[in-house]
Every structure is written in structure tokens, then in C-alpha cells.
Design an enzyme around this catalytic site. Structure first.
Site, short mmCIF file in Angstrom:
data_model
loop_
_atom_site.label_atom_id
_atom_site.label_comp_id
_atom_site.label_asym_id
_atom_site.label_seq_id
_atom_site.Cartn_x
_atom_site.Cartn_y
_atom_site.Cartn_z
N LYS A 31 -4.92 0.05 -1.46
CA LYS A 31 -4.47 -1.28 -1.91
C LYS A 31 -3.93 -2.14 -0.77
O LYS A 31 -4.01 -3.37 -0.81
CB LYS A 31 -3.42 -1.15 -3.02
CG LYS A 31 -4.01 -0.62 -4.32
CD LYS A 31 -2.98 -0.63 -5.44
CE LYS A 31 -3.58 -0.04 -6.71
NZ LYS A 31 -2.67 -0.13 -7.86
N THR A 91 16.27 6.19 -2.82
CA THR A 91 16.65 5.77 -1.47
C THR A 91 17.01 4.28 -1.57
O THR A 91 16.12 3.42 -1.59
CB THR A 91 15.46 5.95 -0.49
OG1 THR A 91 14.89 7.24 -0.72
CG2 THR A 91 15.88 5.81 0.95
N GLY A 147 12.43 2.56 -8.91
CA GLY A 147 11.44 2.78 -7.86
C GLY A 147 11.36 1.59 -6.92
O GLY A 147 11.71 0.46 -7.31
N GLY A 184 5.06 1.03 -3.83
CA GLY A 184 4.03 0.04 -4.12
C GLY A 184 3.96 -0.34 -5.59
O GLY A 184 3.76 -1.52 -5.93
P1 ATR Z 1 3.88 4.17 -5.38
O1 ATR Z 1 2.93 3.38 -4.57
O2 ATR Z 1 3.25 4.93 -6.52
O3 ATR Z 1 5.05 3.39 -5.83
P2 ATR Z 1 5.35 5.36 -3.20
O4 ATR Z 1 5.25 4.12 -2.39
O5 ATR Z 1 5.16 6.70 -2.55
O6 ATR Z 1 4.34 5.37 -4.43
O7 ATR Z 1 6.78 5.34 -3.94
C1 ATR Z 1 7.20 6.38 -4.77
C2 ATR Z 1 8.46 5.93 -5.48
O8 ATR Z 1 8.84 6.94 -6.42
C3 ATR Z 1 9.64 5.75 -4.55
O9 ATR Z 1 10.47 4.73 -5.09
C4 ATR Z 1 10.32 7.12 -4.64
O10 ATR Z 1 11.68 7.10 -4.30
P3 ATR Z 1 12.15 7.23 -2.74
O11 ATR Z 1 11.88 5.88 -2.12
O12 ATR Z 1 13.58 7.57 -2.80
O13 ATR Z 1 11.30 8.32 -2.16
C5 ATR Z 1 10.15 7.40 -6.09
N1 ATR Z 1 10.24 8.81 -6.48
C6 ATR Z 1 9.33 9.78 -6.31
N2 ATR Z 1 9.75 10.95 -6.85
C7 ATR Z 1 10.97 10.70 -7.40
C8 ATR Z 1 11.92 11.49 -8.13
N3 ATR Z 1 11.70 12.78 -8.41
N4 ATR Z 1 13.06 10.87 -8.54
C9 ATR Z 1 13.27 9.58 -8.28
N5 ATR Z 1 12.42 8.78 -7.60
C10 ATR Z 1 11.28 9.33 -7.17
#
Ligand code: ATR
Length: 277
Positions: free
Chosen positions: A69, A156, A130, A133
Site C-alpha cells: 500500500k 507504543t 492502534g 497503517g
Molecule cells: P497495520 O498496517 O495492520 O496497522 P502495523 O503497521 O504493523 O500493521 O501496526 C500494527 C498495530 O497493531 C500497531 O498499532 C501495534 O501496536 P505497536 O505500535 O505498539 O506495535 C498494534 N498491535 C499489534 N499487536 C498488538 C497487541 N497484541 N496488543 C496491542 N496492540 C497490538
């Protein structure tokens, strides 16, 4: 292939499980549009070359999914405001030597909540979980619904704060938070984390919503996600992301073909295929 059919593809890696060909084929039948829609698996370093080939061979447009994307955003010669805000493109239209980039994910989410689920977002307190992306792609369309407040919370917190800086100047109260610092009750909670992919749960307190709250998980599957089950146990109304998938596709279809398909029968078909494979 019928020479009078316009061609479209969905590009990704992996791509074999994409439901987009089934969705767009249904839309085409319903609206009597002569088009062929196929999957295209592209090597991780092969996106730009693949797009050049598609343009040269007369393909009219493409949907773009993970992990391309951002590449699609960069290759577009023209970007819609919502694609610019999302920093990502899921729909490309090849027209008059231009590569038009759009992002229909956010409007798909909003339509699924507002039109299909019948939940108004206006003047509501919304929590978006979240900051990747998926979250970024839906912020502008959510703000356009004029909620009372939009809070972006992320495991985070710095990533949520970084996201905010791109959306300043909007009239809606917009803030970033860690999960632990969230307070009050939200009318709508949207899970845009990838936690459900690994059957995980964003670590938020159930005191952040009540029995009147609406909880949305962008993921979908044969069964409700762990997050949906957890929220339903607390008596909230829950919905998965299947409708968002169909609505973002309808928006792409309209951009390409100028006609809006009826999403309800396609949603019903996909749901029955998911639950009775
Ligand atoms: P996408 O494009 O699907 O949003 P990404 O850019 O890898 O994928 O982002 C993943 C998101 O899911 C992030 O906000 C991540 O939180 P961090 O920034 O702290 O890593 C979040 N995420 C993934 N697993 C998680 C979990 N078990 N609990 C809470 N947040 C999670």
C-alpha cells in the site's frame, strides 16, 4: 478472456486468499459491467515493474493489499485527499497516462458503521486502537463524521502521538493516549491493531465502554475475534470487519466504473461462505 472486457487485478503478497475477485465479480454481474478481475502475486521487490506491465497491457485499475500500500502511494501520479491523509493507497486507476491513487478503506469502515450497522458517529466519543497503517487509513474519514472526540490509543504511545501531528487543524478534539491512561466511557471503540491476527487482545480496561457502546474489530473470520467475544461478554454491541471489506471494494468499483453496486447481497454471500465453507 473476452476482448471487450476491461481488466482489473488485486496485487499483494500473499494474495491467494484475497476475497476481492469474488466481490468484484459479484458487483460486475449485478451492475452488468463487462470486466475481468484477477489476483496478481507480485515479488516483494517487484511492485513498480508489475504496475508498469499492467499499464502497458491495458489493465484499467488495481486494488493493492499488503505489503504494497505504501509502494502504491509512491507510484501514484495523482493522489486523492484521503489517500494523502492515509499515507497509503489501496486503489489505483490507470487513465490517460495518469496513475490515480485513492484509499477507500476508511470510507468503507465509516459506511459499514453508519449505513450498515446504523450507528451515527456524529457527536460521539470514539476510541481508535492502534497506530499502524490500518489506523492511519481511517482517521480522516472518521473525523469527517464530526464526532465529539477521537482518541487514538496505542501500545507504543509515541506512534499514536506521531500520527496526531498529521491531522492538526481539524475542529474535532483529537488526542493520543497509552492504553493505561485512557479514561471515561466511549460510545464507539474501533480495533485497528493487528492483535486479532494472533488471537490477542489490546490491553484496555472494560470500564472504557458500557452496554450501549458499539465495538468494531477490523478483522473478520468464521468466528468472532477474541476482542469481539470479550466485548460481547461485557454486553457491548459488536461487529467484525467483513462489511468494511465489502464497502471498500464497492467504493473502488464506483471509482473505476461510475456505478455503485448494492453491497448487501455480496456481504450476505461472503458471510455464508465464511460460516459454512
Ligand atoms: P497495520 O498496517 O495492520 O496497522 P502495523 O503497521 O504493523 O500493521 O501496526 C500494527 C498495530 O497493531 C500497531 O498499532 C501495534 O501496536 P505497536 O505500535 O505498539 O506495535 C498494534 N498491535 C499489534 N499487536 C498488538 C497487541 N497484541 N496488543 C496491542 N496492540 C497490538
Amino acid at each position: 478472456m473476452n476482448p471487450t472486457q476491461d481488466r482489473y487485478v488485486v496485487i499483494g503478497n500473499p494474495i491467494e486468499h484475497s476475497k476481492s475477485p469474488a466481490i468484484h465479480t459479484q458487483f460486475a454481474l449485478q451492475t452488468q459491467q463487462a470486466l475481468l478481475y484477477e489476483r496478481l502475486l507480485v515479488a516483494l521487490d517487484g511492485f513498480d515493474a508489475a504496475i508498469k506491465n499492467l499499464v502497458a497491457s491495458g489493465v484499467r485499475g488495481a486494488n493493492v493489499t499488503l505489503p504494497f500500500k505504501l509502494d502504491a502511494y509512491h507510484i501514484a501520479t495523482d493522489l486523492s485527499p484521503r489517500a494523502r491523509a492515509a499515507g497509503a493507497v489501496n486503489t489505483l486507476k490507470f487513465e490517460d497516462n495518469k496513475i490515480i491513487g485513492d484509499n477507500t478503506d476508511g470510507v468503507g469502515l465509516v459506511r459499514d458503521i453508519v449505513v450498515n450497522a446504523g450507528i451515527s458517529l456524529q457527536s460521539r466519543r470514539i476510541l481508535l486502537l492502534g497506530a499502524g497503517g490500518a489506523a492511519r487509513g481511517v482517521i480522516l474519514p472518521l473525523l469527517s463524521e464530526l464526532p465529539a472526540e477521537l482518541v487514538i490509543a496505542n501500545r507504543t504511545v509515541q506512534k499514536a502521538q506521531d500520527l496526531l501531528t498529521q491531522f492538526h487543524g481539524h475542529s474535532v478534539a483529537l488526542s493520543a493516549s497509552s492504553f493505561a491512561d485512557l479514561s471515561g466511557e466511549f460510545d464507539v471503540v474501533i480495533n485497528a491493531t493487528s492483535a486479532s491476527l494472533s488471537d490477542g487482545l489490546p490491553n484496555i480496561s472494560s470500564s472504557l465502554f458500557n452496554g450501549k457502546s458499539f465495538i468494531y474489530d477490523m478483522m473478520y473470520g468464521a468466528k468472532p475475534t477474541h476482542f469481539m467475544q470479550w466485548a460481547a461478554d461485557k454486553k457491548a454491541t459488536v461487529r467484525d470487519g467483513l462489511g468494511m471489506l465489502v464497502e471498500q471494494a464497492a467504493e473502488s468499483f464506483e471509482l473505476w466504473r461510475g456505478v455503485r453496486p448494492d453491497t448487501a447481497p455480496v456481504f450476505a454471500l461472503l458471510r455464508s461462505q465464511l460460516t459454512h465453507p
